[in-house]
Design a protein around this motif. Structure first.
Motif, mmCIF file in Angstrom:
data_model
loop_
_atom_site.group_PDB
_atom_site.id
_atom_site.type_symbol
_atom_site.label_atom_id
_atom_site.label_comp_id
_atom_site.label_asym_id
_atom_site.label_seq_id
_atom_site.Cartn_x
_atom_site.Cartn_y
_atom_site.Cartn_z
ATOM 1 N N SER A 141 6.098 0.407 -1.409
ATOM 2 C CA SER A 141 5.190 1.814 -1.317
ATOM 3 C C SER A 141 5.629 2.824 -2.053
ATOM 4 C CB SER A 141 4.889 1.903 0.101
ATOM 5 O OG SER A 141 4.493 0.789 0.821
ATOM 6 N N ALA A 199 8.575 -0.562 2.326
ATOM 7 C CA ALA A 199 8.949 0.858 1.826
ATOM 8 C C ALA A 199 8.967 1.060 0.540
ATOM 9 C CB ALA A 199 10.036 1.438 2.625
ATOM 10 N N THR A 200 10.044 0.261 -0.056
ATOM 11 C CA THR A 200 10.109 -0.045 -1.363
ATOM 12 C C THR A 200 8.876 -0.108 -2.251
ATOM 13 O OG1 THR A 200 12.507 -0.438 -1.218
ATOM 14 C CG2 THR A 200 11.720 -0.748 -3.446
ATOM 15 N N ARG A 229 12.015 -2.287 4.990
ATOM 16 C CA ARG A 229 12.785 -1.855 3.595
ATOM 17 C C ARG A 229 11.882 -2.229 2.579
ATOM 18 N NH1 ARG A 229 17.436 0.555 3.158
ATOM 19 N NH2 ARG A 229 17.919 0.137 5.433
ATOM 20 N N ARG A 230 11.573 -3.522 2.568
ATOM 21 C CA ARG A 230 10.991 -4.092 1.168
ATOM 22 C C ARG A 230 9.654 -3.419 1.180
ATOM 23 N NH1 ARG A 230 12.550 -9.083 -0.517
ATOM 24 N NH2 ARG A 230 10.772 -8.913 -2.010
ATOM 25 N N MET A 288 8.385 4.641 -1.157
ATOM 26 C CA MET A 288 9.109 5.743 -0.111
ATOM 27 C C MET A 288 10.118 4.918 0.366
ATOM 28 S SD MET A 288 6.182 5.286 2.703
ATOM 29 C CE MET A 288 4.734 5.794 1.704
ATOM 30 N N ASN A 289 10.769 5.929 1.278
ATOM 31 C CA ASN A 289 12.034 5.220 2.011
ATOM 32 C C ASN A 289 11.474 4.903 3.358
ATOM 33 O OD1 ASN A 289 12.091 7.751 3.491
ATOM 34 N ND2 ASN A 289 13.147 8.658 1.936
ATOM 35 N N VAL A 290 12.463 4.148 4.017
ATOM 36 C CA VAL A 290 12.286 3.910 5.419
ATOM 37 C C VAL A 290 11.835 5.012 6.408
ATOM 38 C CG1 VAL A 290 13.071 2.468 7.298
ATOM 39 C CG2 VAL A 290 13.599 1.699 4.981
ATOM 40 N N GLY A 291 12.228 5.927 6.315
ATOM 41 C CA GLY A 291 12.248 7.110 7.069
ATOM 42 C C GLY A 291 10.790 7.655 6.983
ATOM 43 N N SER A 292 10.300 7.789 5.798
ATOM 44 C CA SER A 292 9.002 8.057 5.565
ATOM 45 C C SER A 292 7.930 7.164 5.991
ATOM 46 C CB SER A 292 8.917 8.294 3.861
ATOM 47 O OG SER A 292 9.565 9.411 3.454
ATOM 48 N N LEU A 293 8.335 5.732 5.864
ATOM 49 C CA LEU A 293 7.370 4.658 6.409
ATOM 50 C C LEU A 293 7.283 4.951 7.815
ATOM 51 C CD1 LEU A 293 7.199 1.109 5.199
ATOM 52 C CD2 LEU A 293 7.529 1.553 7.762
ATOM 53 N N ASN A 294 8.511 5.432 8.594
ATOM 54 C CA ASN A 294 8.555 5.249 9.990
ATOM 55 C C ASN A 294 7.733 6.432 10.568
ATOM 56 O OD1 ASN A 294 10.063 3.183 10.606
ATOM 57 N ND2 ASN A 294 12.214 4.386 10.279
#
Length: 230
Positions: free
Chosen positions: A64, A61-62, A58-59, A66-72
């Motif tokens: 970066s 992603a933030t 989560r950190r 983006m949201n966690v879904g995008s990071l995944n």
């Protein structure tokens, strides 16, 4: 790339290892190269500036944007992300080490001196002083990080082993491995004493000179039997 004062071929000065060397993605993943790199750089920034506790998906992603879904989309798990981060870090060192150990016209002793100088100068940077101790702490409690750290240091010692073999070809393979480990550990230990903002940081040039002189003499004069290694 190394920057050399006065164009001399054998003296490496003001060397800074790139933070990351990220392998370009291929095929259908190539379009996501920018996002992939941004995530790894954000993870590195968090680890250096805020420590291992900040290294959550989560950190990251933030950081970066983006949201966690995008990071995944880029990384299925935190382990995957850490694997890629460590690979990008050690690849940057491998590229720098390779440039030095294959320096045209330089003796093996000169190349070892340059390698030692490179590593000790890099230890004085904020990134290196903070990044590696955070990983050491994580490795104490996380088996995955422990194994990746072992892989990282094994890869880093390849260049040392190669130079030791050139300088003292009579040493056995096991003796070279032990000696490379000793030299690597001796330099890594400087992180807590002479790294970025550490008490002995200002004396790093003196420590560099001492390390270069002592390591060269040790490599040249050590015998396998000194280590009770056949």
């Amino acid at each position: 790339m190394a920057r050399r004062r006065g164009g001399g071929p054998k003296k490496v000065t003001n060397f800074i290892v790139p933070d990351l060397k990220i392998t370009p993605r291929t095929g259908g993943y190539a379009r996501g190269q920018d996002g992939f790199e941004q995530i790894l750089r954000s993870a590195l920034t968090l680890l250096v500036d805020q420590g291992a506790s900040a290294l959550t998906l989560r950190r990251i992603a933030t950081e970066s944007g983006m949201n966690v879904g995008s990071l995944n989309y880029y990384f299925k798990s935190k382990d995957d992300l850490i694997r890629e981060l460590l690979n990008a870090v050690i690849s940057s060192y491998e590229e720098a080490f390779d440039e030095i150990i294959h320096e045209p016209g330089a003796s093996a002793e000169a190349r070892l001196e340059n390698l030692v100088e490179l590593i000790l100068e890099d230890i004085t940077t904020k990134k290196t002083t903070r990044f590696f101790p955070e990983l050491w702490a994580m490795a104490n409690h996380d088996g995955f990080v422990h194994d990746r750290m072992n892989e990282l240091y094994e890869r880093a010692r390849v260049s040392l082993n190669e130079l030791i073999a050139e300088i003292n070809p009579s040493l056995s393979g096991e003796a070279r491995e032990i000696l490379a480990l000793f030299i690597s550990a001796s330099m890594e230990g400087m992180t807590v004493f002479a790294g970025y903002e550490k008490p002995w940081a200002a004396r790093m040039p003196v420590l560099q000179a001492l390390a270069k002189k002592s390591f060269i003499e040790l490599v040249k004069n050590l015998r396998s039997e000194d280590l009770k290694v056949e």
